[in-house]
Design a protein around this motif. Sequence first.
Motif, PDB file in Angstrom:
ATOM      1  N   LYS A  41       0.832  -1.202   0.000  1.00 19.16           N
ATOM      2  CA  LYS A  41       0.000   0.000   0.000  1.00 19.16           C
ATOM      3  C   LYS A  41       0.866   1.252   0.000  1.00 19.16           C
ATOM      4  N   PHE A  42       1.909   1.253   0.819  1.00 21.09           N
ATOM      5  CA  PHE A  42       2.803   2.401   0.897  1.00 21.09           C
ATOM      6  C   PHE A  42       3.526   2.617  -0.429  1.00 21.09           C
ATOM      7  N   THR A  43       3.967   1.542  -1.052  1.00 22.54           N
ATOM      8  CA  THR A  43       4.660   1.645  -2.332  1.00 22.54           C
ATOM      9  C   THR A  43       3.742   2.220  -3.406  1.00 22.54           C
ATOM     10  N   GLY A  44       2.500   1.775  -3.452  1.00 19.84           N
ATOM     11  CA  GLY A  44       1.535   2.329  -4.397  1.00 19.84           C
ATOM     12  C   GLY A  44       1.312   3.805  -4.160  1.00 19.84           C
ATOM     13  N   HIS A  45       1.247   4.203  -2.899  1.00 18.74           N
ATOM     14  CA  HIS A  45       1.067   5.607  -2.551  1.00 18.74           C
ATOM     15  C   HIS A  45       2.256   6.444  -3.033  1.00 18.74           C
ATOM     16  N   ILE A  46       3.457   5.945  -2.822  1.00 17.63           N
ATOM     17  CA  ILE A  46       4.667   6.673  -3.227  1.00 17.63           C
ATOM     18  C   ILE A  46       4.746   6.771  -4.745  1.00 17.63           C
ATOM     19  N   TYR A  47       4.439   5.690  -5.458  1.00 15.82           N
ATOM     20  CA  TYR A  47       4.509   5.720  -6.918  1.00 15.82           C
ATOM     21  C   TYR A  47       3.483   6.676  -7.523  1.00 15.82           C
ATOM     22  N   ARG A  48       2.306   6.770  -6.908  1.00 19.11           N
ATOM     23  CA  ARG A  48       1.294   7.686  -7.432  1.00 19.11           C
ATOM     24  C   ARG A  48       1.636   9.138  -7.137  1.00 19.11           C
ATOM     25  N   ALA A  49       2.363   9.406  -6.049  1.00 19.13           N
ATOM     26  CA  ALA A  49       2.661  10.782  -5.648  1.00 19.13           C
ATOM     27  C   ALA A  49       3.671  11.449  -6.585  1.00 19.13           C
ATOM     28  N   ASP A  76      12.902  -4.227  -5.242  1.00 19.05           N
ATOM     29  CA  ASP A  76      13.237  -5.567  -5.741  1.00 19.05           C
ATOM     30  C   ASP A  76      12.639  -6.665  -4.864  1.00 19.05           C
ATOM     31  N   SER A  77      12.680  -6.463  -3.547  1.00 16.46           N
ATOM     32  CA  SER A  77      12.116  -7.475  -2.662  1.00 16.46           C
ATOM     33  C   SER A  77      10.594  -7.556  -2.828  1.00 16.46           C
ATOM     34  N   LEU A  78       9.939  -6.403  -3.046  1.00 16.09           N
ATOM     35  CA  LEU A  78       8.493  -6.425  -3.296  1.00 16.09           C
ATOM     36  C   LEU A  78       8.179  -7.060  -4.640  1.00 16.09           C
ATOM     37  N   ASP A  79       9.032  -6.822  -5.639  1.00 18.95           N
ATOM     38  CA  ASP A  79       8.834  -7.423  -6.959  1.00 18.95           C
ATOM     39  C   ASP A  79       8.852  -8.943  -6.861  1.00 18.95           C
ATOM     40  N   THR A  80       9.860  -9.479  -6.206  1.00 21.51           N
ATOM     41  CA  THR A  80       9.977 -10.928  -6.107  1.00 21.51           C
ATOM     42  C   THR A  80       8.864 -11.502  -5.251  1.00 21.51           C
ATOM     43  N   TRP A  81       8.485 -10.797  -4.201  1.00 19.74           N
ATOM     44  CA  TRP A  81       7.430 -11.280  -3.326  1.00 19.74           C
ATOM     45  C   TRP A  81       6.066 -11.243  -4.016  1.00 19.74           C
ATOM     46  N   ALA A  82       5.845 -10.246  -4.876  1.00 17.25           N
ATOM     47  CA  ALA A  82       4.547 -10.096  -5.549  1.00 17.25           C
ATOM     48  C   ALA A  82       4.458 -10.958  -6.797  1.00 17.25           C
ATOM     49  N   ASN A  83       5.371 -11.907  -6.942  1.00 18.56           N
ATOM     50  CA  ASN A  83       5.334 -12.872  -8.048  1.00 18.56           C
ATOM     51  C   ASN A  83       5.554 -12.178  -9.393  1.00 18.56           C
ATOM     52  N   LEU A  84       6.787 -11.777  -9.625  1.00 10.55           N
ATOM     53  CA  LEU A  84       7.139 -10.990 -10.810  1.00 10.55           C
ATOM     54  C   LEU A  84       7.077 -11.803 -12.094  1.00 10.55           C
ATOM     55  N   GLU A  85       6.918 -13.138 -12.018  1.00  7.33           N
ATOM     56  CA  GLU A  85       6.824 -13.914 -13.248  1.00  7.33           C
ATOM     57  C   GLU A  85       5.629 -13.472 -14.091  1.00  7.33           C
ATOM     58  N   GLN A  86       4.574 -13.009 -13.429  1.00  2.51           N
ATOM     59  CA  GLN A  86       3.389 -12.569 -14.149  1.00  2.51           C
ATOM     60  C   GLN A  86       3.540 -11.133 -14.655  1.00  2.51           C
ATOM     61  N   GLN A 100      -7.176   0.541  -8.800  1.00  4.75           N
ATOM     62  CA  GLN A 100      -7.918  -0.724  -8.753  1.00  4.75           C
ATOM     63  C   GLN A 100      -7.018  -1.911  -9.095  1.00  4.75           C
ATOM     64  N   ILE A 101      -6.183  -1.760 -10.107  1.00  4.77           N
ATOM     65  CA  ILE A 101      -5.268  -2.844 -10.488  1.00  4.77           C
ATOM     66  C   ILE A 101      -4.278  -3.101  -9.358  1.00  4.77           C
ATOM     67  N   TRP A 102      -3.794  -2.034  -8.744  1.00  2.39           N
ATOM     68  CA  TRP A 102      -2.823  -2.164  -7.651  1.00  2.39           C
ATOM     69  C   TRP A 102      -3.455  -2.854  -6.447  1.00  2.39           C
ATOM     70  N   LYS A 103      -4.702  -2.496  -6.125  1.00  4.75           N
ATOM     71  CA  LYS A 103      -5.388  -3.142  -5.004  1.00  4.75           C
ATOM     72  C   LYS A 103      -5.588  -4.629  -5.280  1.00  4.75           C
ATOM     73  N   THR A 104      -5.967  -4.954  -6.497  1.00  9.87           N
ATOM     74  CA  THR A 104      -6.165  -6.359  -6.859  1.00  9.87           C
ATOM     75  C   THR A 104      -4.849  -7.129  -6.753  1.00  9.87           C
ATOM     76  N   MET A 105      -3.772  -6.527  -7.232  1.00 12.64           N
ATOM     77  CA  MET A 105      -2.469  -7.175  -7.174  1.00 12.64           C
ATOM     78  C   MET A 105      -2.021  -7.360  -5.724  1.00 12.64           C
ATOM     79  N   THR A 106      -2.283  -6.379  -4.872  1.00 17.42           N
ATOM     80  CA  THR A 106      -1.923  -6.474  -3.460  1.00 17.42           C
ATOM     81  C   THR A 106      -2.708  -7.588  -2.776  1.00 17.42           C
TER      82      THR A 106
END
Length: 115
Positions: A41-49, A76-86, A100-106
């Motif tokens: 959630k924090f990362t999404g907030h920072i990227y949108r700001a 990088d740690s969030l990328d690998t944890w969030a299943n970056l293969e997709q 909405q896409i970010w919430k679904t991914m989270t």
Amino acid sequence: MWFIRRILIVSRKDKKTNDEVLDMANTGRSLYSTIRKRQMKFTGHIYRARGIEHLAMTGKINGKKSRGRQRTTYVDSLDTWANLEQHTRSQFMRSSCERQIWKTMTVNACSRHGT
């Protein structure tokens, strides 16, 4: 963990592991997934700001890289944890701009088994 043992009347002398006690109570460890969900959630907030924090998170700061293997970054740690293969890294960053896409991914990343 002691309070679950006390509720279920399981003594330490019974030599039950904490995982066994959690299985008996039909619960699990939720702290790790809570931490990751808040990080996403924090990362999404920072990227949108799109402020200076965004520049620091994406690593677009001028300077030289240090020698040797590079450190694992927060993103990088969030990328690998969030299943970056997709998702590729650019899709990961692009999806953070669409709430909405970010919430679904989270939610999908946090609901996987083992997190």
